[in-house]
Motif scaffolding. Structure first.
Motif, PDB file in Angstrom:
ATOM      1  N   LEU A 150      37.759  29.458  51.151  1.00  0.00           N
ATOM      2  CA  LEU A 150      36.852  30.616  50.673  1.00  0.00           C
ATOM      3  C   LEU A 150      37.846  31.373  49.654  1.00  0.00           C
ATOM      4  CD1 LEU A 150      34.842  32.063  53.540  1.00  0.00           C
ATOM      5  CD2 LEU A 150      33.905  31.451  51.324  1.00  0.00           C
ATOM      6  N   GLY A 151      37.510  31.487  48.314  1.00  0.00           N
ATOM      7  CA  GLY A 151      38.466  31.809  47.268  1.00  0.00           C
ATOM      8  C   GLY A 151      38.884  33.215  47.302  1.00  0.00           C
ATOM      9  N   ASP A 152      39.755  33.680  46.243  1.00  0.00           N
ATOM     10  CA  ASP A 152      39.940  34.986  46.080  1.00  0.00           C
ATOM     11  C   ASP A 152      38.788  35.750  45.042  1.00  0.00           C
ATOM     12  OD1 ASP A 152      41.032  37.689  45.303  1.00  0.00           O
ATOM     13  OD2 ASP A 152      42.865  36.819  44.585  1.00  0.00           O
ATOM     14  N   LEU A 153      38.012  36.752  45.550  1.00  0.00           N
ATOM     15  CA  LEU A 153      37.099  37.267  44.775  1.00  0.00           C
ATOM     16  C   LEU A 153      37.490  37.860  43.653  1.00  0.00           C
ATOM     17  CD1 LEU A 153      34.530  38.235  47.649  1.00  0.00           C
ATOM     18  CD2 LEU A 153      34.289  36.241  45.801  1.00  0.00           C
ATOM     19  N   ALA A 154      38.815  38.483  43.644  1.00  0.00           N
ATOM     20  CA  ALA A 154      39.459  39.335  42.599  1.00  0.00           C
ATOM     21  C   ALA A 154      40.168  38.257  41.677  1.00  0.00           C
ATOM     22  CB  ALA A 154      40.212  40.331  43.350  1.00  0.00           C
ATOM     23  N   SER A 155      39.864  37.165  41.825  1.00  0.00           N
ATOM     24  CA  SER A 155      40.625  36.251  40.804  1.00  0.00           C
ATOM     25  C   SER A 155      39.946  36.012  39.405  1.00  0.00           C
ATOM     26  CB  SER A 155      41.005  35.147  41.447  1.00  0.00           C
ATOM     27  OG  SER A 155      39.833  34.044  41.690  1.00  0.00           O
ATOM     28  N   PRO A 156      40.502  35.451  38.531  1.00  0.00           N
ATOM     29  CA  PRO A 156      40.072  35.376  37.452  1.00  0.00           C
ATOM     30  C   PRO A 156      39.041  33.963  37.310  1.00  0.00           C
ATOM     31  CG  PRO A 156      42.207  35.293  37.054  1.00  0.00           C
ATOM     32  CD  PRO A 156      42.090  35.305  38.516  1.00  0.00           C
ATOM     33  N   TRP A 157      38.983  33.371  38.416  1.00  0.00           N
ATOM     34  CA  TRP A 157      37.682  32.351  38.973  1.00  0.00           C
ATOM     35  C   TRP A 157      36.661  32.857  39.230  1.00  0.00           C
ATOM     36  CZ3 TRP A 157      37.830  27.125  38.196  1.00  0.00           C
ATOM     37  CH2 TRP A 157      36.909  26.337  38.887  1.00  0.00           C
ATOM     38  N   TYR A 158      36.473  34.208  39.662  1.00  0.00           N
ATOM     39  CA  TYR A 158      35.452  34.661  40.207  1.00  0.00           C
ATOM     40  C   TYR A 158      34.804  36.184  39.605  1.00  0.00           C
ATOM     41  CZ  TYR A 158      35.141  31.219  44.359  1.00  0.00           C
ATOM     42  OH  TYR A 158      35.077  30.345  45.071  1.00  0.00           O
ATOM     43  N   LEU A 159      35.843  36.727  39.344  1.00  0.00           N
ATOM     44  CA  LEU A 159      35.749  38.181  38.883  1.00  0.00           C
ATOM     45  C   LEU A 159      34.837  38.421  37.469  1.00  0.00           C
ATOM     46  CD1 LEU A 159      36.368  41.177  39.981  1.00  0.00           C
ATOM     47  CD2 LEU A 159      38.179  41.125  38.451  1.00  0.00           C
ATOM     48  N   PRO A 160      35.071  37.487  36.615  1.00  0.00           N
ATOM     49  CA  PRO A 160      34.358  37.790  35.290  1.00  0.00           C
ATOM     50  C   PRO A 160      32.705  37.554  35.627  1.00  0.00           C
ATOM     51  CG  PRO A 160      36.216  36.519  34.915  1.00  0.00           C
ATOM     52  CD  PRO A 160      36.415  36.736  36.177  1.00  0.00           C
ATOM     53  N   GLY A 161      32.614  36.464  36.231  1.00  0.00           N
ATOM     54  CA  GLY A 161      31.120  36.267  37.022  1.00  0.00           C
ATOM     55  C   GLY A 161      30.422  37.286  37.756  1.00  0.00           C
ATOM     56  N   LEU A 162      31.191  37.886  38.568  1.00  0.00           N
ATOM     57  CA  LEU A 162      30.845  38.918  39.408  1.00  0.00           C
ATOM     58  C   LEU A 162      30.588  40.267  38.599  1.00  0.00           C
ATOM     59  CD1 LEU A 162      33.028  38.872  42.585  1.00  0.00           C
ATOM     60  CD2 LEU A 162      30.475  37.978  42.324  1.00  0.00           C
ATOM     61  N   ARG A 163      31.414  40.294  37.592  1.00  0.00           N
ATOM     62  CA  ARG A 163      31.041  41.514  36.892  1.00  0.00           C
ATOM     63  C   ARG A 163      29.546  41.551  36.111  1.00  0.00           C
ATOM     64  NH1 ARG A 163      37.179  41.879  34.726  1.00  0.00           N
ATOM     65  NH2 ARG A 163      38.346  43.353  36.178  1.00  0.00           N
ATOM     66  N   SER A 164      29.475  40.225  35.592  1.00  0.00           N
ATOM     67  CA  SER A 164      28.231  40.014  34.764  1.00  0.00           C
ATOM     68  C   SER A 164      27.082  39.789  35.728  1.00  0.00           C
ATOM     69  CB  SER A 164      28.343  38.961  33.941  1.00  0.00           C
ATOM     70  OG  SER A 164      28.554  37.747  34.502  1.00  0.00           O
ATOM     71  N   GLY A 165      27.270  39.815  37.149  1.00  0.00           N
ATOM     72  CA  GLY A 165      26.113  39.829  37.974  1.00  0.00           C
ATOM     73  C   GLY A 165      25.828  38.332  38.461  1.00  0.00           C
ATOM     74  N   GLN A 166      26.771  37.289  38.407  1.00  0.00           N
ATOM     75  CA  GLN A 166      26.825  35.988  39.163  1.00  0.00           C
ATOM     76  C   GLN A 166      27.802  35.373  39.866  1.00  0.00           C
ATOM     77  OE1 GLN A 166      26.775  33.761  35.228  1.00  0.00           O
ATOM     78  NE2 GLN A 166      24.476  34.385  34.897  1.00  0.00           N
ATOM     79  N   TYR A 167      27.494  34.832  40.859  1.00  0.00           N
ATOM     80  CA  TYR A 167      28.490  33.854  41.846  1.00  0.00           C
ATOM     81  C   TYR A 167      28.182  32.574  41.454  1.00  0.00           C
ATOM     82  CZ  TYR A 167      30.659  31.945  45.745  1.00  0.00           C
ATOM     83  OH  TYR A 167      31.666  31.333  46.599  1.00  0.00           O
TER      84      TYR A 167
END
Length: 297
Positions: A150-167
């Motif tokens: 389970l990755g680091d949600l605050a990393s560049p892999w996930y954070l930009p998507g979460l900011r735009s409402g996507q996982y």
């Protein structure tokens, strides 16, 4: 607390080795962090936590043997993603052989779940080769085999998507995948090192949760108090981002993937205090992703 030990940790400046090193230090043990660059930011960070940095070169058996001299245990891990699978196998075996030559009494190697199942996934097969070598030279060694992380949600892999409402993830929304948190891997590594007799000769596949992408997105929606939509990463994008090795792994995930008996595992090792999805999300500072009060009509 168990008796204080001195442990050589490879990969201590990375994700897996770093998690084990931090766990050992938090429980009062001495850590020798093997690194090629003692002046790197990651090396200084683990040194600030109390680890002793030792410089070693995987192509220099003398430096590896010197680093392993006098320790009570060694945590060995390798990764193909900084070089390739052939180098991963060679380097991991070099550390194992150096530790054996130095007389290290307990080796703990971190592999991957299903590595021995002939998946054909290149970085699974490279770890299988290391496991077979390890068993030949030290049948009492311990192998920890984690599922996907389970990755680091605050990393560049996930954070930009979460900011735009996507996982986003590389599986259909309803396909489950067994995954492990970095914290649980660190705790299990520390336990295996502390309890040598309990884990002598053992190979333990570990996972924290079994979850679908839709379930993860749903949990994130609840935690962030906003809708997070699940987005399936197409296979062409997987190949572009992760290469043929990563593509083979994802296709294997889609066909069923890991087979860890998660309830039995957690029952056998309750002292790990296994993390669920809520625990994993709680471990990240995602406050900046929540809507401001009064911002919604």
């Amino acid at each position: 607390m168990s008796e204080q030990m001195t442990v050589l940790v490879t990969g201590a400046t990375g994700t897996q080795g770093g998690a084990v090193a931090r766990e050992l230090l938090a429980h009062g043990h001495n850590v020798r962090a093997l690194t090629r660059r003692v002046d790197s930011d990651a090396a200084r960070a683990i040194a600030d936590r109390g680890a002793a940095l030792v410089e070693g070169d995987f192509d220099d058996p003398t430096s590896l043997q010197s680093a392993a001299s006098g320790v009570d245990a060694a945590f060995v891990m390798g990764t193909p993603f900084e070089t390739d699978t052939e180098n991963e196998t060679r380097q991991s075996i070099a550390v194992i052989d150096a530790a054996r030559a130095a007389g290290v009494p307990h080796l703990v190697y971190t592999s991957v779940a299903s590595a021995l199942d002939e998946t054909g996934i290149p970085h699974f097969e490279s770890k299988a080769r290391v496991e077979r070598h390890l068993r030949t030279v030290d049948p009492s060694a311990t192998v920890i085999a984690p599922a996907a992380f389970l990755g680091d949600l605050a990393s560049p892999w996930y954070l930009p998507g979460l900011r735009s409402g996507q996982y986003a993830f590389a599986l259909p929304a309803d396909v489950p995948l067994q995954q492990v948190t970095v914290a649980d891997l660190g705790a299990f590594g520390r336990l295996a090192i502390e309890e040598r007799e309990r884990f002598a000769g053992a190979r333990v596949e570990i996972a924290s949760v079994t979850a679908t992408g839709a379930e993860v997105a749903g949990k994130l929606s609840g935690w962030l108090d906003r809708e997070i939509q699940y987005v399936e990463i197409p296979l062409d994008a997987v190949r572009e981002q992760m290469g043929d090795d990563g593509l083979a792994m994802v296709e294997w995930f889609r066909a069923g993937g890991y087979t860890v008996d998660v309830p039995a595992l957690h029952g056998a090792y309750p002292e790990i205090k296994w993390h669920d999805l809520d625990d994993w999300i709680r471990g990240h500072d995602l406050s900046g992703l929540r809507p401001e009060r009064g911002s919604e009509s």
